[in-house]
Design an enzyme around this catalytic site. Structure first.
Site, PDB file in Angstrom:
ATOM      1  N   GLN A  17     -19.424  24.175  10.533  1.00  0.00           N
ATOM      2  CA  GLN A  17     -19.115  25.603  10.480  1.00  0.00           C
ATOM      3  C   GLN A  17     -20.275  26.463   9.956  1.00  0.00           C
ATOM      4  O   GLN A  17     -20.299  27.657  10.202  1.00  0.00           O
ATOM      5  CB  GLN A  17     -17.855  25.835   9.640  1.00  0.00           C
ATOM      6  CG  GLN A  17     -16.624  25.232  10.300  1.00  0.00           C
ATOM      7  CD  GLN A  17     -15.366  25.370   9.466  1.00  0.00           C
ATOM      8  OE1 GLN A  17     -15.073  24.507   8.667  1.00  0.00           O
ATOM      9  NE2 GLN A  17     -14.625  26.447   9.644  1.00  0.00           N
ATOM     10  N   HIS A 104     -15.093  16.160   8.120  1.00  0.00           N
ATOM     11  CA  HIS A 104     -14.450  17.462   8.330  1.00  0.00           C
ATOM     12  C   HIS A 104     -14.360  17.689   9.840  1.00  0.00           C
ATOM     13  O   HIS A 104     -14.970  18.601  10.394  1.00  0.00           O
ATOM     14  CB  HIS A 104     -15.249  18.567   7.629  1.00  0.00           C
ATOM     15  CG  HIS A 104     -14.463  19.820   7.375  1.00  0.00           C
ATOM     16  ND1 HIS A 104     -14.192  20.294   6.119  1.00  0.00           N
ATOM     17  CD2 HIS A 104     -13.874  20.705   8.223  1.00  0.00           C
ATOM     18  CE1 HIS A 104     -13.487  21.419   6.198  1.00  0.00           C
ATOM     19  NE2 HIS A 104     -13.287  21.690   7.475  1.00  0.00           N
ATOM     20  N   ASN A 146     -10.911  15.744   5.475  1.00  0.00           N
ATOM     21  CA  ASN A 146     -10.395  17.106   5.388  1.00  0.00           C
ATOM     22  C   ASN A 146      -9.148  17.258   6.254  1.00  0.00           C
ATOM     23  O   ASN A 146      -9.176  16.959   7.452  1.00  0.00           O
ATOM     24  CB  ASN A 146     -11.430  18.119   5.878  1.00  0.00           C
ATOM     25  CG  ASN A 146     -10.882  19.525   5.745  1.00  0.00           C
ATOM     26  OD1 ASN A 146     -10.665  20.011   4.639  1.00  0.00           O
ATOM     27  ND2 ASN A 146     -10.589  20.163   6.857  1.00  0.00           N
ATOM     28  N   GLU A 147      -8.072  17.703   5.652  1.00  0.00           N
ATOM     29  CA  GLU A 147      -6.837  18.084   6.350  1.00  0.00           C
ATOM     30  C   GLU A 147      -6.506  17.189   7.539  1.00  0.00           C
ATOM     31  O   GLU A 147      -6.435  17.656   8.684  1.00  0.00           O
ATOM     32  CB  GLU A 147      -6.932  19.549   6.797  1.00  0.00           C
ATOM     33  CG  GLU A 147      -7.079  20.513   5.638  1.00  0.00           C
ATOM     34  CD  GLU A 147      -7.355  21.958   6.085  1.00  0.00           C
ATOM     35  OE1 GLU A 147      -7.596  22.177   7.280  1.00  0.00           O
ATOM     36  OE2 GLU A 147      -7.355  22.850   5.224  1.00  0.00           O
TER      37      GLU A 147
HETATM   38  O1  IFM Z   1     -12.043  26.976   8.563  1.00  0.00           O
HETATM   39  C1  IFM Z   1     -10.987  26.164   8.206  1.00  0.00           C
HETATM   40  C2  IFM Z   1     -11.481  24.911   7.512  1.00  0.00           C
HETATM   41  O2  IFM Z   1     -12.390  24.211   8.300  1.00  0.00           O
HETATM   42  C3  IFM Z   1     -10.331  23.995   7.198  1.00  0.00           C
HETATM   43  N1  IFM Z   1      -9.272  24.694   6.494  1.00  0.00           N
HETATM   44  C4  IFM Z   1      -8.839  25.962   7.018  1.00  0.00           C
HETATM   45  C5  IFM Z   1     -10.026  26.865   7.273  1.00  0.00           C
HETATM   46  C6  IFM Z   1      -9.549  28.225   7.824  1.00  0.00           C
HETATM   47  O3  IFM Z   1      -8.880  28.053   9.035  1.00  0.00           O
END
Ligand code: IFM
Length: 383
Positions: A17, A104, A146-147
């Site tokens: 990102q 991620h 991540n998530e």
């Molecule tokens: O940009 C994302 C991030 O990569 C992961 N959590 C949520 C953010 C906002 O959507």
């Protein structure tokens, strides 16, 4: 409202990102999936960490890009690991504790050609990368995944993200591969560094029955908690040193499809409801893991910066209330340090999540007013 001594204050980013110039499964698709130059953070990280330091942060969360470290199967790029060593040194030099995410969401192309997470060897490939990174970097806090509860459904159930699959079987398989990868990584990391602190960042929503006395809604809300928030965490709960979560969403549950009906009194630029007290109920709930808690992400898209200041203050008030209630919260990371690429949404660069505004043409960084408020809170360790 005072926060505990040694509380970690920071911001979060992820490699794809912000770094720019990455060749992975997303950039290979092109169009809105290609982050391109992003914020050129790969070259400008010193400048960006100065901005974090100016906000009186004492921690920073970022991710390592697997596709940089292992661009070809089994060939690890020493130059890239040296780069991340410099990134970590540069954080430490500024008194910022690195919280390092190992995965991620983006993948090297060779891994995808082999079937990605659907390949039965995927756990072996991923943990080999983890071992290499952990052996080479001096880091205390690891965020292995991540998530995973966002990644697996978006890629394998709703088919919105690469590899665009829509199958419940594939989704369950990948979710298991991720939890197996996590557990194996946990053991590897502790073997290399017994003092390491290892966990994940789980997107944790506040599912609230619209009517607390109406049993069907109470039950549906519980089912959402279980499937969305808890399912993955239950699989790995014996292997976490902390509970890390991101908080963005409140879901008001009704008994009829599609079961979610928010009042949306205040929303972000992406139409996400702003609901600060939800973070308090999430904290109350995740206390059950009996681990220290880190809020690894919380933030909003707000190009005009008209809601960010109140957003931060109101969420932190609720975090503080949870701490007063005896919940062991040890850190807060705002998403994000800079405006950055947002996963295929609005062309990628529409949503503005940064405390620091990005001029993508000139690559200039411009601190938003809300960053001054955040700086004050971090400095005083209080609200
Ligand atoms: O940009 C994302 C991030 O990569 C992961 N959590 C949520 C953010 C906002 O959507």
């Amino acid at each position: 409202m005072i926060f505990p001594k040694n509380f970690y204050w920071g911001t979060s980013t992820s490699a794809y990102q912000v770094e720019g110039g990455i060749k992975n499964d997303w950039s290979a698709i092109g169009g809105k999936y290609n982050a391109g130059k992003a914020c050129d953070h790969y070259n400008k990280y010193e400048q960006d960490f100065d901005l974090a330091k100016n906000m009186n942060n004492n921690a920073h969360r970022f991710s390592i890009e697997w596709a940089r470290i292992e661009p070809e199967q089994g060939k690890f790029d020493k130059k890239e690991i040296e780069h991340y060593k410099k990134v970590i040194d540069s954080l430490k030099k500024r008194g910022l504790e690195p919280f390092v995410t190992l995965y991620h969401w983006t993948l090297p192309n060779w891994f995808v050609e082999k079937g990605g997470w659907l390949n039965k060897e995927s756990v072996k490939y991923f943990t080999r990368y983890v071992e290499f990174v952990v052996k080479n970097l001096d880091v205390k806090f690891w965020v292995v995944l991540n998530e995973p509860n966002v990644y697996a459904p978006k890629c394998f159930l709703t088919g919105e993200w690469p590899p665009f699959k829509k199958s419940i079987f594939k989704y369950l398989k990948v979710s298991n591969r991720l939890s197996d990868s996590y557990k194996k990584s946990y053991k590897i990391i502790h073997k290399i560094n017994p003092k390491a602190i290892v966990g994940i960042s789980q997107l944790t929503n506040y599912f609230e029955p619209a009517h607390k006395w109406f049993l069907p809604e109470v039950l549906i809300a519980k089912i959402f908690w279980l499937i969305y928030n808890d399912y993955f965490c239950y699989k790995i709960k014996k292997h976490i040193d902390y509970f890390g979560f991101s908080y963005y969403f409140h879901d008001r549950i009704v008994w009829y499809p599609p079961f979610r009906k928010n009042l949306n009194k205040e929303v972000t630029d992406l139409g996400w409801e702003i609901y600060p007290k939800g973070i308090y109920f999430v904290l109350k709930n995740v206390k059950k893991y009996k681990k220290p808690i880190y809020i690894t992400e919380n933030g909003l898209a707000d190009a005009k910066d008209s809601r960010r200041k109140d957003f931060i203050i109101n969420h932190l008030k609720h975090v503080n209330k949870a701490i007063e209630d005896g919940i062991d919260v040890r850190g807060y990371f705002h998403w994000s340090l800079l405006d950055n690429y947002e996963w295929a949404r609005d062309g990628g660069y529409g949503p503005r999540f940064g405390l620091i505004e990005m001029n993508y043409k000139t690559m200039e960084r411009i601190p938003r007013d809300s960053s001054l408020i955040y700086a004050k809170i971090c400095k005083n360790n209080s609200l």
